[in-house]
Design an enzyme around this catalytic site. Sequence first.
Site, mmCIF file in Angstrom:
data_model
loop_
_atom_site.group_PDB
_atom_site.id
_atom_site.type_symbol
_atom_site.label_atom_id
_atom_site.label_comp_id
_atom_site.label_asym_id
_atom_site.label_seq_id
_atom_site.Cartn_x
_atom_site.Cartn_y
_atom_site.Cartn_z
ATOM 1 C CG ASP A 293 -5.443 -3.640 -2.081
ATOM 2 O OD1 ASP A 293 -5.119 -3.173 -0.974
ATOM 3 O OD2 ASP A 293 -5.745 -4.838 -2.238
ATOM 4 N N GLY B 38 0.780 -1.247 0.000
ATOM 5 C CA GLY B 38 0.000 0.000 0.000
ATOM 6 C C GLY B 38 0.804 1.285 0.000
ATOM 7 C CE LYS C 208 -10.585 3.567 6.400
ATOM 8 N NZ LYS C 208 -11.125 2.227 6.161
ATOM 9 N NE ARG D 266 -1.832 -3.189 -4.122
ATOM 10 C CZ ARG D 266 -2.019 -3.315 -2.819
ATOM 11 N NH1 ARG D 266 -2.017 -2.247 -2.047
ATOM 12 N NH2 ARG D 266 -2.226 -4.499 -2.279
ATOM 13 C CG ASP E 243 -1.611 1.645 3.172
ATOM 14 O OD1 ASP E 243 -1.430 1.404 4.386
ATOM 15 O OD2 ASP E 243 -2.144 0.818 2.402
ATOM 16 C CG PHE F 159 -12.650 -0.134 1.850
ATOM 17 C CD1 PHE F 159 -11.892 -0.855 2.770
ATOM 18 C CD2 PHE F 159 -12.339 -0.248 0.495
ATOM 19 C CE1 PHE F 159 -10.853 -1.670 2.349
ATOM 20 C CE2 PHE F 159 -11.301 -1.065 0.062
ATOM 21 C CZ PHE F 159 -10.561 -1.782 1.004
ATOM 22 C CG ASP G 242 -9.161 0.672 9.532
ATOM 23 O OD1 ASP G 242 -9.887 1.430 10.182
ATOM 24 O OD2 ASP G 242 -9.608 -0.303 8.908
HETATM 25 P P1 IMP Z 1 -5.143 -1.696 10.415
HETATM 26 O O1 IMP Z 1 -4.304 -2.830 10.944
HETATM 27 O O2 IMP Z 1 -6.601 -1.895 10.742
HETATM 28 O O3 IMP Z 1 -4.670 -0.333 10.873
HETATM 29 O O4 IMP Z 1 -5.114 -1.729 8.840
HETATM 30 C C1 IMP Z 1 -3.996 -2.162 8.181
HETATM 31 C C2 IMP Z 1 -4.113 -2.270 6.704
HETATM 32 O O5 IMP Z 1 -5.446 -2.481 6.260
HETATM 33 C C3 IMP Z 1 -3.647 -1.023 5.994
HETATM 34 O O6 IMP Z 1 -2.248 -0.944 5.918
HETATM 35 C C4 IMP Z 1 -4.296 -1.219 4.653
HETATM 36 O O7 IMP Z 1 -3.493 -2.054 3.831
HETATM 37 C C5 IMP Z 1 -5.609 -1.925 4.976
HETATM 38 N N1 IMP Z 1 -6.718 -0.955 4.982
HETATM 39 C C6 IMP Z 1 -7.318 -0.383 6.057
HETATM 40 N N2 IMP Z 1 -8.293 0.458 5.661
HETATM 41 C C7 IMP Z 1 -8.302 0.437 4.312
HETATM 42 C C8 IMP Z 1 -9.078 1.119 3.298
HETATM 43 O O8 IMP Z 1 -9.969 1.944 3.563
HETATM 44 N N3 IMP Z 1 -8.783 0.814 2.010
HETATM 45 C C9 IMP Z 1 -7.804 -0.076 1.648
HETATM 46 N N4 IMP Z 1 -7.059 -0.716 2.546
HETATM 47 C C10 IMP Z 1 -7.303 -0.470 3.874
HETATM 48 MG MG MG Z 2 -3.834 -3.577 1.999
#
Ligand code: IMP
Ligand code: MG
Length: 182
Positions: free
Chosen positions: A158, A43, A130, A164, A99, A151, A102
Amino acid sequence: MDGNIDKTILTEEVIQARVRELGAEVSADYAGRQPLLVGVLRGAILFIADLVRAMDGPLEIDFMAVSSYGSTTRSSGVVRILKDLDQDIRERDVLIVEDILDTGLTLNYLIKNLRTRQPRSIEVCALLVKKGKQKVRLTPKYQGFEIPDEFVVGYGLDLNERYRNLSYVATLKEGVLQTELP
Ligand code: IMP
Ligand code: MG
């Protein structure tokens, strides 16, 4: 434009302007040092490519690939390292380039893992954060934009490996997420 794209959240111009600001800020903070920027695959590829071009001074680039167990759009916090760093980070100034933040579970794991290797410093630069979604207390030192809990795709992000390559960040039309998920 792809028929599944709904609305643009961040235009190319807005992203590029912010990335230039971040590059200048990071360069100034690391002046006199040689930071190692660690891009989280896949990402962060577009972001890190633009960020390093907005920076001056010596720096190095490495990559890690991690996979979060669980579904494509939900994070479980259990992370597997698919590709590790090529170099030792002991006594290095490490800047993780991500990237999107979340839940924060992926980054939280990554930071903990890298800390055990005794870098001199470790900071995070996340393009997107987010709003209100973080399950762990984690505030990146550098962040591009705070976005609503939707999202998004584009500029490295992606859905099932698509989108991407978009130069902007956008949401998808209702229903696309449901139909595209495995
Ligand atoms: P986290 O562990 O929940 O913080 O999310 C980790 C990964 O989930 C990020 O590095 C992204 O690759 C993917 N991700 C989270 N939210 C989104 C989104 O809205 N679109 C695309 N990928 C996301
Ligand atoms: Mg991803």
